[in-house]
Design a protein around this motif. Structure first.
Motif, PDB file in Angstrom:
ATOM      1  N   GLY A 202      -2.862  -3.871 -18.893  1.00  0.00           N
ATOM      2  CA  GLY A 202      -1.916  -5.040 -18.826  1.00  0.00           C
ATOM      3  C   GLY A 202      -0.684  -4.761 -18.091  1.00  0.00           C
ATOM      4  O   GLY A 202      -0.001  -5.918 -17.947  1.00  0.00           O
ATOM      5  N   GLN A 203      -0.371  -3.470 -17.742  1.00  0.00           N
ATOM      6  CA  GLN A 203       0.644  -3.417 -16.996  1.00  0.00           C
ATOM      7  C   GLN A 203       0.626  -3.670 -15.199  1.00  0.00           C
ATOM      8  O   GLN A 203       1.606  -3.326 -14.679  1.00  0.00           O
ATOM      9  CB  GLN A 203       1.285  -1.973 -17.170  1.00  0.00           C
ATOM     10  CG  GLN A 203       1.889  -1.646 -18.527  1.00  0.00           C
ATOM     11  CD  GLN A 203       2.391  -0.339 -18.899  1.00  0.00           C
ATOM     12  OE1 GLN A 203       1.168   0.574 -18.654  1.00  0.00           O
ATOM     13  NE2 GLN A 203       3.338   0.040 -19.120  1.00  0.00           N
ATOM     14  N   ALA A 204      -0.533  -4.082 -15.001  1.00  0.00           N
ATOM     15  CA  ALA A 204      -0.574  -3.990 -13.490  1.00  0.00           C
ATOM     16  C   ALA A 204       0.280  -4.739 -12.710  1.00  0.00           C
ATOM     17  O   ALA A 204       0.757  -4.294 -11.555  1.00  0.00           O
ATOM     18  CB  ALA A 204      -2.024  -4.638 -13.323  1.00  0.00           C
ATOM     19  N   GLU A 205       0.732  -5.976 -13.371  1.00  0.00           N
ATOM     20  CA  GLU A 205       1.761  -6.589 -12.348  1.00  0.00           C
ATOM     21  C   GLU A 205       3.141  -5.983 -12.440  1.00  0.00           C
ATOM     22  O   GLU A 205       3.709  -5.743 -11.133  1.00  0.00           O
ATOM     23  CB  GLU A 205       1.923  -8.238 -12.885  1.00  0.00           C
ATOM     24  CG  GLU A 205       0.637  -9.017 -12.567  1.00  0.00           C
ATOM     25  CD  GLU A 205       0.965 -10.362 -12.922  1.00  0.00           C
ATOM     26  OE1 GLU A 205       2.191 -10.863 -13.111  1.00  0.00           O
ATOM     27  OE2 GLU A 205       0.000 -11.195 -13.131  1.00  0.00           O
ATOM     28  N   GLU A 206       3.303  -5.400 -13.592  1.00  0.00           N
ATOM     29  CA  GLU A 206       4.790  -4.583 -13.580  1.00  0.00           C
ATOM     30  C   GLU A 206       4.670  -3.530 -12.666  1.00  0.00           C
ATOM     31  O   GLU A 206       5.566  -3.066 -11.853  1.00  0.00           O
ATOM     32  CB  GLU A 206       4.937  -4.070 -14.987  1.00  0.00           C
ATOM     33  CG  GLU A 206       6.135  -3.512 -15.321  1.00  0.00           C
ATOM     34  CD  GLU A 206       6.404  -2.854 -16.952  1.00  0.00           C
ATOM     35  OE1 GLU A 206       7.196  -2.071 -17.170  1.00  0.00           O
ATOM     36  OE2 GLU A 206       5.250  -3.290 -17.590  1.00  0.00           O
ATOM     37  N   ALA A 207       3.373  -2.510 -12.715  1.00  0.00           N
ATOM     38  CA  ALA A 207       3.086  -1.316 -11.836  1.00  0.00           C
ATOM     39  C   ALA A 207       3.396  -1.720 -10.287  1.00  0.00           C
ATOM     40  O   ALA A 207       3.926  -1.211  -9.425  1.00  0.00           O
ATOM     41  CB  ALA A 207       1.790  -0.714 -11.947  1.00  0.00           C
ATOM     42  N   TRP A 208       2.844  -3.097 -10.178  1.00  0.00           N
ATOM     43  CA  TRP A 208       2.762  -3.237  -8.524  1.00  0.00           C
ATOM     44  C   TRP A 208       4.010  -3.804  -8.202  1.00  0.00           C
ATOM     45  O   TRP A 208       4.465  -3.496  -6.997  1.00  0.00           O
ATOM     46  CB  TRP A 208       1.824  -4.522  -8.647  1.00  0.00           C
ATOM     47  CG  TRP A 208       1.333  -4.997  -7.206  1.00  0.00           C
ATOM     48  CD1 TRP A 208       1.664  -6.314  -6.429  1.00  0.00           C
ATOM     49  CD2 TRP A 208       0.828  -4.295  -5.867  1.00  0.00           C
ATOM     50  NE1 TRP A 208       1.181  -6.161  -5.199  1.00  0.00           N
ATOM     51  CE2 TRP A 208       1.004  -5.271  -4.939  1.00  0.00           C
ATOM     52  CE3 TRP A 208       0.551  -2.901  -5.840  1.00  0.00           C
ATOM     53  CZ2 TRP A 208       0.413  -4.643  -3.775  1.00  0.00           C
ATOM     54  CZ3 TRP A 208       0.051  -2.548  -4.630  1.00  0.00           C
ATOM     55  CH2 TRP A 208      -0.182  -3.483  -3.576  1.00  0.00           C
ATOM     56  N   ARG A 209       5.035  -4.436  -9.033  1.00  0.00           N
ATOM     57  CA  ARG A 209       6.267  -4.670  -8.610  1.00  0.00           C
ATOM     58  C   ARG A 209       7.141  -3.532  -8.581  1.00  0.00           C
ATOM     59  O   ARG A 209       7.917  -3.329  -7.396  1.00  0.00           O
ATOM     60  CB  ARG A 209       7.075  -5.503  -9.786  1.00  0.00           C
ATOM     61  CG  ARG A 209       6.708  -6.997  -9.492  1.00  0.00           C
ATOM     62  CD  ARG A 209       7.935  -7.620 -10.292  1.00  0.00           C
ATOM     63  NE  ARG A 209       7.615  -7.238 -11.744  1.00  0.00           N
ATOM     64  CZ  ARG A 209       6.904  -7.804 -12.587  1.00  0.00           C
ATOM     65  NH1 ARG A 209       6.194  -8.575 -12.444  1.00  0.00           N
ATOM     66  NH2 ARG A 209       7.222  -7.332 -13.880  1.00  0.00           N
ATOM     67  N   ALA A 210       6.661  -2.236  -9.247  1.00  0.00           N
ATOM     68  CA  ALA A 210       7.511  -1.123  -9.186  1.00  0.00           C
ATOM     69  C   ALA A 210       7.203  -0.455  -7.771  1.00  0.00           C
ATOM     70  O   ALA A 210       8.345   0.305  -7.813  1.00  0.00           O
ATOM     71  CB  ALA A 210       6.982   0.020 -10.608  1.00  0.00           C
ATOM     72  N   VAL A 211       6.211  -0.431  -7.416  1.00  0.00           N
ATOM     73  CA  VAL A 211       5.946   0.019  -6.039  1.00  0.00           C
ATOM     74  C   VAL A 211       6.203  -1.062  -4.996  1.00  0.00           C
ATOM     75  O   VAL A 211       5.879  -0.755  -3.760  1.00  0.00           O
ATOM     76  CB  VAL A 211       4.450   0.644  -5.708  1.00  0.00           C
ATOM     77  CG1 VAL A 211       3.967   1.649  -6.809  1.00  0.00           C
ATOM     78  CG2 VAL A 211       3.392  -0.325  -6.037  1.00  0.00           C
ATOM     79  N   SER A 212       7.127  -1.887  -5.117  1.00  0.00           N
ATOM     80  CA  SER A 212       7.512  -3.025  -4.075  1.00  0.00           C
ATOM     81  C   SER A 212       6.358  -3.623  -3.442  1.00  0.00           C
ATOM     82  O   SER A 212       6.278  -4.061  -2.359  1.00  0.00           O
ATOM     83  CB  SER A 212       8.406  -2.204  -3.265  1.00  0.00           C
ATOM     84  OG  SER A 212       9.270  -1.734  -3.901  1.00  0.00           O
ATOM     85  N   SER A 213       5.278  -3.895  -3.992  1.00  0.00           N
ATOM     86  CA  SER A 213       3.951  -4.385  -3.704  1.00  0.00           C
ATOM     87  C   SER A 213       3.412  -3.797  -2.389  1.00  0.00           C
ATOM     88  O   SER A 213       3.067  -4.428  -1.489  1.00  0.00           O
ATOM     89  CB  SER A 213       4.083  -6.008  -3.396  1.00  0.00           C
ATOM     90  OG  SER A 213       4.916  -6.608  -4.455  1.00  0.00           O
ATOM     91  N   HIS A 214       3.750  -2.417  -1.987  1.00  0.00           N
ATOM     92  CA  HIS A 214       3.315  -1.689  -1.016  1.00  0.00           C
ATOM     93  C   HIS A 214       1.877  -1.028  -1.210  1.00  0.00           C
ATOM     94  O   HIS A 214       1.606  -0.739  -2.260  1.00  0.00           O
ATOM     95  CB  HIS A 214       4.244  -0.639  -0.650  1.00  0.00           C
ATOM     96  CG  HIS A 214       5.612  -1.279  -0.006  1.00  0.00           C
ATOM     97  ND1 HIS A 214       6.852  -0.729  -0.406  1.00  0.00           N
ATOM     98  CD2 HIS A 214       5.800  -2.339   0.858  1.00  0.00           C
ATOM     99  CE1 HIS A 214       7.693  -1.546   0.477  1.00  0.00           C
ATOM    100  NE2 HIS A 214       7.145  -2.327   1.105  1.00  0.00           N
ATOM    101  N   GLU A 215       1.400  -0.744  -0.033  1.00  0.00           N
ATOM    102  CA  GLU A 215       0.222  -0.027  -0.075  1.00  0.00           C
ATOM    103  C   GLU A 215       0.307   1.090  -1.057  1.00  0.00           C
ATOM    104  O   GLU A 215       1.250   1.919  -0.789  1.00  0.00           O
ATOM    105  CB  GLU A 215      -0.315   0.476   1.429  1.00  0.00           C
ATOM    106  CG  GLU A 215      -1.769   1.110   1.432  1.00  0.00           C
ATOM    107  CD  GLU A 215      -1.952   1.818   2.836  1.00  0.00           C
ATOM    108  OE1 GLU A 215      -1.041   2.030   3.502  1.00  0.00           O
ATOM    109  OE2 GLU A 215      -3.299   1.580   2.971  1.00  0.00           O
ATOM    110  N   SER A 216      -0.559   1.462  -1.890  1.00  0.00           N
ATOM    111  CA  SER A 216      -0.679   2.350  -2.769  1.00  0.00           C
ATOM    112  C   SER A 216      -1.798   3.228  -3.229  1.00  0.00           C
ATOM    113  O   SER A 216      -2.803   2.862  -2.632  1.00  0.00           O
ATOM    114  CB  SER A 216       0.112   1.780  -4.244  1.00  0.00           C
ATOM    115  OG  SER A 216       1.412   1.460  -4.071  1.00  0.00           O
ATOM    116  N   VAL A 217      -1.643   4.406  -4.013  1.00  0.00           N
ATOM    117  CA  VAL A 217      -2.670   5.221  -4.610  1.00  0.00           C
ATOM    118  C   VAL A 217      -2.531   4.983  -5.989  1.00  0.00           C
ATOM    119  O   VAL A 217      -1.618   5.271  -6.572  1.00  0.00           O
ATOM    120  CB  VAL A 217      -2.487   6.574  -4.194  1.00  0.00           C
ATOM    121  CG1 VAL A 217      -3.886   7.276  -4.595  1.00  0.00           C
ATOM    122  CG2 VAL A 217      -2.439   6.724  -2.434  1.00  0.00           C
ATOM    123  N   LEU A 218      -3.635   4.710  -6.471  1.00  0.00           N
ATOM    124  CA  LEU A 218      -3.861   4.812  -8.264  1.00  0.00           C
ATOM    125  C   LEU A 218      -4.469   6.235  -8.190  1.00  0.00           C
ATOM    126  O   LEU A 218      -5.525   6.495  -7.932  1.00  0.00           O
ATOM    127  CB  LEU A 218      -4.430   3.798  -8.901  1.00  0.00           C
ATOM    128  CG  LEU A 218      -4.343   3.723 -10.564  1.00  0.00           C
ATOM    129  CD1 LEU A 218      -2.909   3.483 -10.802  1.00  0.00           C
ATOM    130  CD2 LEU A 218      -5.572   3.124 -11.016  1.00  0.00           C
TER     131      LEU A 218
END
Ligand code: AMP
Length: 420
Positions: A202-218
């Protein structure tokens, strides 16, 4: 645990002891592996160029000047930790490629002290002087996704991961890896910056904001027993040496304490050293490279990340080892024989000094120096800020536990900045 080898990796399984196919040869520097000869060395008196101007460059410059080299540093800042001890401090932006080319023309070899030097900067420098490690090594290691892809394709053990470029990709990655997991920006992250620990999907949107919507690695969250690092060094002829494994603990994602040797079984330490040598060979890296590992509770090793330069955990090598990591960087990039990585005392520990220690009053340096077996290192930074690395303390002792106790005692003696 420490040692030297020559030659490239030949084990099919680069991450296990069963892959011990490469020779562990003596430290005698005759001959060269794979027909590679060490080129004519860059000798004392020559000038070394350092891109970047922080504490790593400062400790490198001190080692280089001690051996009779001159040092030029280039960064956008003035009166920097490196600039204060270099022969010349050049103030220029990293994207001022004319300044970079001019800088490289005046030195015998260029190295860097942080891995976020932009690729075009390294390429511009390479037109006029050798850059070590090469820009290609920087390119891989300054981007988590490239680094993890390189490592996993080469057969090294890494945390399970997935590329994330959007919220739908993040949801797919969570389905694949499960939770808990850590979302990390692919580029320009360090010391836990640009990271979000997810405990539920459920935290997907919060996490995506935390990385400033930049290309990331999970990354799957690793329930590790401890974290270790191995600092390795490789010359252009393929000779490698490694330091004994260092055990690290973090506070607020920033390295807090290190001790050496790591309190892990010898077999785990040997395997970590072997993986480190193999990573150096795979990258064809000339210079110092640190491999950070998670040691899982069942004794397994997974690589967290690489740093193609001296590492914070390796600062204890200055006081604790025959040759420190900065002198090794110098030796490797100048094609000099590598030095011994042996510990001078059975154990050592290091405590980082962050800006948080500076409050209304300067830390009590005299009280820390009263512990006569503890060494103080300060980086000459003009402003203390919370979380900023200002210096470190090192203690040598008979055991890692005793060294840790001593270095923590010294850090407590500095006070908390309130003067009470
Ligand atoms: P990094 O910037 O990737 O080195 O992460 C900083 C710190 O966060 C690490 O040293 C670990 O303590 C923690 N950490 C990062 N990634 C993971 C992971 N996948 N599982 C568990 N802890 C992690």
């Amino acid at each position: 645990m420490s040692g030297a080898d020559r030659g490239t990796m030949s084990g099919a399984d680069r991450g296990t002891l069963s892959g011990v196919h490469h020779e562990i040869l003596s430290r005698a520097h005759s001959g060269a592996p794979n027909g590679k000869q060490r080129p004519r060395p860059i000798l004392p008196g020559a000038t070394i160029g350092v891109l970047g101007s922080g504490q790593l460059g400062r400790m490198f410059a001190i080692a280089a000047r001690r051996m009779g080299y001159r040092v030029h540093t280039l960064s956008p800042d003035n009166d920097t930790p490196t600039g204060q001890v270099a022969d010349q401090e050049i103030v220029a932006a990293y994207d001022d490629l004319d300044a970079i080319r001019q800088f490289a023309r005046n030195v015998a070899v260029v190295t860097f002290e942080f891995e976020n030097v932009p690729a075009p900067t390294a390429e511009a420098a390479e037109q006029s002087a050798p850059v070590r490690p090469a820009g290609r090594v920087l390119h891989i290691t300054q981007h988590r996704l490239r680094e993890k892809t390189f490592l996993s394709e080469a057969g090294f053990p890494v945390t399970p991961f997935a590329a994330v470029r959007s919220i739908p990709e993040l949801n797919a990655a969570i389905d694949k890896l499960g939770c808990p997991a850590v979302l990390k920006t692919a580029g320009w992250g360090y010391d836990g910056k640009g990271q979000f620990k997810m405990t539920s999907a459920g935290q997907a949107e919060e996490a995506w904001r935390a990385v400033s919507s930049h290309e990331s690695v999970l990354e799957a969250f690793v329930d590790f027993g401890c974290e270790i690092s191995v600092v390795g060094v490789r010359s252009s002829d393929g000779t490698t040496v490694t330091y004994p494994a260092i055990e690290n603990s973090h506070r607020r994602h920033i390295l807090d304490l290190s001790c050496c040797p790591a309190r892990i079984p010898d077999q785990t330490a040997r395997r970590a050293a072997e993986i480190t040598r193999n990573v150096l060979h795979s990258l064809d890296c000339v210079g110092v490279l640190c491999v950070e590992f998670f040691v899982t509770r069942d004794g397994g090793l997974v690589i967290n990340e690489l740093a193609p330069r001296p590492h914070n955990s390796g600062h204890l090598t200055i006081d604790a080892c025959v040759t420190c990591q900065f002198e090794q960087q110098l030796r490797a990039i100048c094609d000099l024989p590598l030095g011994s990585t042996e510990l001078l005392r059975p154990a050592a520990a290091m405590a980082n000094l962050l800006g948080d220690l500076w409050g209304e009053r300067e830390p009590d340096w005299e009280a820390a120096c009263a512990l006569d077996d503890v060494k103080l290192h300060l980086y000459g930074k003009l402003q203390a800020r919370p979380g900023r690395k200002m210096g470190h303390l090192t203690a040598l002792a008979a055991t890692p536990d005793a060294a840790l106790a001593r270095v923590e005692q010294a850090r407590r003696a500095l006070g908390d900045g309130t003067g009470v």
